[in-house]
Design an enzyme around this catalytic site. Structure first.
Site, PDB file in Angstrom:
ATOM      1  CG  ASN A   9      -1.706   1.204   1.447  1.00 23.22           C
ATOM      2  OD1 ASN A   9      -1.778   2.058   0.566  1.00 23.22           O
ATOM      3  ND2 ASN A   9      -2.329   1.326   2.621  1.00 23.22           N
ATOM      4  CE  LYS A  11      -0.176   3.211   4.808  1.00 27.61           C
ATOM      5  NZ  LYS A  11      -0.082   3.303   6.241  1.00 27.61           N
ATOM      6  CG  HIS A  96      -5.863   1.874   5.429  1.00 30.93           C
ATOM      7  ND1 HIS A  96      -5.414   2.805   6.339  1.00 30.93           N
ATOM      8  CD2 HIS A  96      -4.845   0.996   5.242  1.00 30.93           C
ATOM      9  CE1 HIS A  96      -4.169   2.498   6.684  1.00 30.93           C
ATOM     10  NE2 HIS A  96      -3.803   1.408   6.027  1.00 30.93           N
ATOM     11  CD  GLU A  98      -2.892   5.455   6.906  1.00 36.22           C
ATOM     12  OE1 GLU A  98      -2.892   5.500   5.671  1.00 36.22           O
ATOM     13  OE2 GLU A  98      -1.946   4.979   7.566  1.00 36.22           O
ATOM     14  CD  GLU A 168      -3.540  -2.648   7.380  1.00 37.90           C
ATOM     15  OE1 GLU A 168      -2.517  -2.978   6.792  1.00 37.90           O
ATOM     16  OE2 GLU A 168      -4.051  -1.520   7.276  1.00 37.90           O
ATOM     17  N   GLY A 174       2.542   2.025  10.851  1.00 39.12           N
ATOM     18  CA  GLY A 174       3.515   3.113  10.702  1.00 39.12           C
ATOM     19  C   GLY A 174       4.227   3.475  11.997  1.00 39.12           C
ATOM     20  CB  SER A 212       5.340  -2.067  11.892  1.00 43.78           C
ATOM     21  OG  SER A 212       4.909  -0.748  12.187  1.00 43.78           O
TER      22      SER A 212
HETATM   23  P1  PGA Z   1       2.853   0.150   7.685  1.00 40.05           P
HETATM   24  O1  PGA Z   1       1.380   0.379   7.082  1.00 40.05           O
HETATM   25  O2  PGA Z   1       3.379  -1.126   7.052  1.00 40.05           O
HETATM   26  O3  PGA Z   1       3.632   1.350   7.254  1.00 40.05           O
HETATM   27  O4  PGA Z   1       2.708   0.014   9.151  1.00 40.05           O
HETATM   28  C1  PGA Z   1       0.489  -0.693   6.913  1.00 40.05           C
HETATM   29  C2  PGA Z   1      -0.803  -0.198   6.322  1.00 40.05           C
HETATM   30  O5  PGA Z   1      -1.251   0.906   6.684  1.00 40.05           O
HETATM   31  O6  PGA Z   1      -1.415  -0.885   5.476  1.00 40.05           O
END
Ligand code: PGA
Length: 250
Positions: A9, A11, A96, A98, A168, A174, A212
């Site tokens: 992803n 983003k 997601h 976010e 997740e 992140g 992560s």
């Molecule tokens: P990350 O993000 O691997 O940077 O923790 C995962 C995601 O948001 O799908």
């Protein structure tokens, strides 16, 4: 046999030029890959069309990070599932955290999007996961169950296995703080049981982990029996680290 995935992803990162360069590098790094994982990437909307022309070179899935639930209409600024299907998109990340946090997406809205993506024959990758306070307050299972039942409310039980579920935990996204394989496995198993309760053939549903994920923790995560792959944010931006995740996945 359920399918296994490593999905990236990106983003809100990478221009068209940067996207093409990264995909070309990935294609080169993974051209001889013969493992069981199906890999894919979800670039930003502006790069999707340019990247779709690389799809013939090696087999990978092209993903979008969101979409609207209607096919066409007066929805300024939105992108429809028809438009994504039209340019060869294979999967769409939906719900997601976010999008839930910054754009107010609710389970009811996400459910309409899951329906629309399935109707176009693409794979919805439905994200669920608890906040840190919810985990610390012992509410993880309750939260995840409510997200699953709300976000799949419009999906017939026999179609649930066409949806990929991404667990997740928000506290792991992140932050560099990954759920331990055991913690993730517990929730994945719970997700599978919950889907059985909803009438799905849960042995067929791919449940992947995100938060992560890096080359050095991929192996222990994918050793768990209910973890069918990963959704990778930060570590998918560098082709070499993403390719290593795919190569090291067990
Ligand atoms: P990350 O993000 O691997 O940077 O923790 C995962 C995601 O948001 O799908």
């Amino acid at each position: 046999m359920r399918k296994k995935f490593v999905l990236g992803n990106w983003k809100m990162n990478k221009t068209v030029k940067e996207s093409i360069e990264a995909v070309n590098e990935l294609v080169e790094l993974l051209k001889d890959y013969e493992g069981e994982y199906i890999w894919g990437i979800a670039p930003p909307f502006t790069s999707l069309f340019a990247v779709s022309s690389s799809k013939g070179k090696v087999r990978f899935l092209l993903g979008a990070q969101n979409c609207h639930h209607e096919k066409t209409g007066p929805y300024t600024g939105e992108v429809s599932p028809l438009m994504l299907y039209d340019i060869g998109v294979d999967f769409v990340i939906l719900g997601h955290s976010e999008r839930r946090i910054h754009f107010g997406e609710t389970d009811a809205l996400i459910s309409r999007k899951v329906r629309a993506v399935l109707d176009f024959g693409m794979i919805p990758v439905l994200c669920v996961g608890e906040r840190l306070e919810e985990r610390e307050g012992g509410a993880t299972f309750e939260v995840v169950k409510a997200q699953l039942s709300g976000s799949l409310a419009l999906i017939e039980p026999n179609l649930i296995s066409s949806v990929v579920i991404a667990y997740e935990p928000i506290w792991a996204i992140g932050t560099g703080r990954t759920a331990t394989p055991k913690t993730a496995q517990e929730v994945h198993q719970f997700i599978r049981e919950t889907l059985v309760g909803m009438g799905a053939d849960a042995s067929e549903v791919s449940v992947i982990y995100g938060g992560s994920v890096k080359p050095d923790n991929i192996r222990e995560l994918t050793e768990m029996s209910d973890i069918d792959g990963v959704l990778v944010g930060g570590a998918s931006l560098k082709p070499e680290s993403f390719a290593n995740i795919i190569h090291f996945a067990k």
